[in-house]
Design a protein around this motif. Sequence first.
Motif, PDB file in Angstrom:
ATOM      1  N   VAL A 169       3.413  10.336  -7.372  1.00 44.76           N
ATOM      2  CA  VAL A 169       4.265  10.720  -8.499  1.00 44.76           C
ATOM      3  C   VAL A 169       3.420  10.974  -9.755  1.00 44.76           C
ATOM      4  O   VAL A 169       3.655  11.916 -10.504  1.00 44.76           O
ATOM      5  N   GLN A 170       2.431  10.117  -9.991  1.00 43.40           N
ATOM      6  CA  GLN A 170       1.577  10.296 -11.163  1.00 43.40           C
ATOM      7  C   GLN A 170       0.841  11.626 -11.108  1.00 43.40           C
ATOM      8  O   GLN A 170       0.686  12.308 -12.129  1.00 43.40           O
ATOM      9  N   GLN A 171       0.384  12.023  -9.939  1.00 44.67           N
ATOM     10  CA  GLN A 171      -0.313  13.293  -9.811  1.00 44.67           C
ATOM     11  C   GLN A 171       0.642  14.470  -9.875  1.00 44.67           C
ATOM     12  O   GLN A 171       0.294  15.538 -10.367  1.00 44.67           O
ATOM     13  N   ALA A 172       1.866  14.266  -9.376  1.00 48.79           N
ATOM     14  CA  ALA A 172       2.853  15.341  -9.386  1.00 48.79           C
ATOM     15  C   ALA A 172       3.314  15.645 -10.811  1.00 48.79           C
ATOM     16  O   ALA A 172       3.633  16.778 -11.123  1.00 48.79           O
ATOM     17  N   PRO A 187       0.814  -1.221   0.000  1.00 51.77           N
ATOM     18  CA  PRO A 187       0.000   0.000   0.000  1.00 51.77           C
ATOM     19  C   PRO A 187       0.850   1.275   0.000  1.00 51.77           C
ATOM     20  O   PRO A 187       0.491   2.258  -0.641  1.00 51.77           O
ATOM     21  N   ALA A 188       1.980   1.266   0.726  1.00 47.41           N
ATOM     22  CA  ALA A 188       2.848   2.451   0.750  1.00 47.41           C
ATOM     23  C   ALA A 188       3.422   2.724  -0.638  1.00 47.41           C
ATOM     24  O   ALA A 188       3.517   3.881  -1.066  1.00 47.41           O
ATOM     25  N   LEU A 189       3.805   1.675  -1.351  1.00 43.25           N
ATOM     26  CA  LEU A 189       4.325   1.841  -2.709  1.00 43.25           C
ATOM     27  C   LEU A 189       3.244   2.389  -3.638  1.00 43.25           C
ATOM     28  O   LEU A 189       3.498   3.315  -4.428  1.00 43.25           O
ATOM     29  N   LEU A 190       2.044   1.836  -3.570  1.00 42.71           N
ATOM     30  CA  LEU A 190       0.954   2.319  -4.419  1.00 42.71           C
ATOM     31  C   LEU A 190       0.633   3.783  -4.116  1.00 42.71           C
ATOM     32  O   LEU A 190       0.298   4.550  -5.012  1.00 42.71           O
ATOM     33  N   ARG A 191       0.748   4.162  -2.845  1.00 42.48           N
ATOM     34  CA  ARG A 191       0.525   5.550  -2.467  1.00 42.48           C
ATOM     35  C   ARG A 191       1.591   6.451  -3.103  1.00 42.48           C
ATOM     36  O   ARG A 191       1.287   7.539  -3.588  1.00 42.48           O
ATOM     37  N   PHE A 192       2.845   5.977  -3.131  1.00 41.05           N
ATOM     38  CA  PHE A 192       3.930   6.771  -3.743  1.00 41.05           C
ATOM     39  C   PHE A 192       3.745   6.866  -5.262  1.00 41.05           C
ATOM     40  O   PHE A 192       3.944   7.928  -5.857  1.00 41.05           O
ATOM     41  N   VAL A 193       3.361   5.757  -5.884  1.00 43.42           N
ATOM     42  CA  VAL A 193       3.116   5.768  -7.330  1.00 43.42           C
ATOM     43  C   VAL A 193       2.024   6.786  -7.667  1.00 43.42           C
ATOM     44  O   VAL A 193       2.148   7.581  -8.598  1.00 43.42           O
ATOM     45  N   GLU A 194       0.948   6.757  -6.891  1.00 42.53           N
ATOM     46  CA  GLU A 194      -0.151   7.709  -7.104  1.00 42.53           C
ATOM     47  C   GLU A 194       0.339   9.156  -6.934  1.00 42.53           C
ATOM     48  O   GLU A 194      -0.029  10.037  -7.704  1.00 42.53           O
TER      49      GLU A 194
END
Length: 301
Positions: free
Chosen positions: A298-301, A289-296
């Motif tokens: 970065v995608q939004q950034a 979940p922490a990785l998916l949160r980081f991916v999200e």
Amino acid sequence: MNEIELRLWNQFAVLAEELHFGRAAQRLFMTQPPLTQAIAQLEKRLAVRLFDRTKRSVQLTATGRALLPEVLDLLARAQALPEHARAAAAGELGRLRLAFVSTVGFALLPQWVRGFRALYPKVQMELVEATGDVQLEAFARGEMDAGFMLHAPGFAPLGLARHVVSQEPLVLALPEQNPLAALPSLTLPAVLDQPLVIFPRRIVPSLYDAIFGVYHAAGRLPEVAQEAIQMQTIVNLVSAGLGCAWVPQSVTQFQRPGVVYRSVLAGKRGAALPGCETSLVWSAADASPALLRFVEFVQQA
């Protein structure tokens, strides 16, 4: 020693605070005899005396006083576990092992790490600078959660998901004393005979092949003067006069004395110059979940 139930530690802590079996039993919603038996059982299992008892008073022993802070810490952490579990499931708590190539560290990575830590301070981030080949080996061993990789456009790492975070042209880094450095811009035919400082193919094979493809399309074979792994090292070798180097445009932020950067035009008959991309890559099969949160993020950034 068998594991001691949390219930017994809680009973010890309440009695240590009240120092009265009757009041402690009331707080624990039980009668006094079972509490007395529970404390006796705890002392027997620990093989130590926790309380000195008389008909008129109950006092902690020195051992009991020394144990109490640890027990209170244990109970506090146990009480926090449900919230920790919910935070971990939401990606707001955990560990993220993140690799990156040096080029992404010039601008993008610092602001992303800063922003993500501000939003999710309980996610522990472990940052490791590593080339693409080293990252892929770490993914295969399960030692990396995500990585920023430099590659040629269209590259797709086998078995990994990716999200392109930047696209940029390649520019030519030249020694300041090279006559071409005096020109504001260059054409491809003018630079094809210059000796090259380049990374080994194993580091970024897709970009290496794209660069060599430009030379082959022009009927030339590049003269490799020196290989180096890190972009900073490549630029330093250019400064030493060993040759020129194709580098991502972001590397121009690394201002090394004795080096100039120039854009290169393809020319009338020259092959199109390749660009390069940087992607965030990760294993979607076992993403935390922490990785998916980081991916999200970065995608939004």
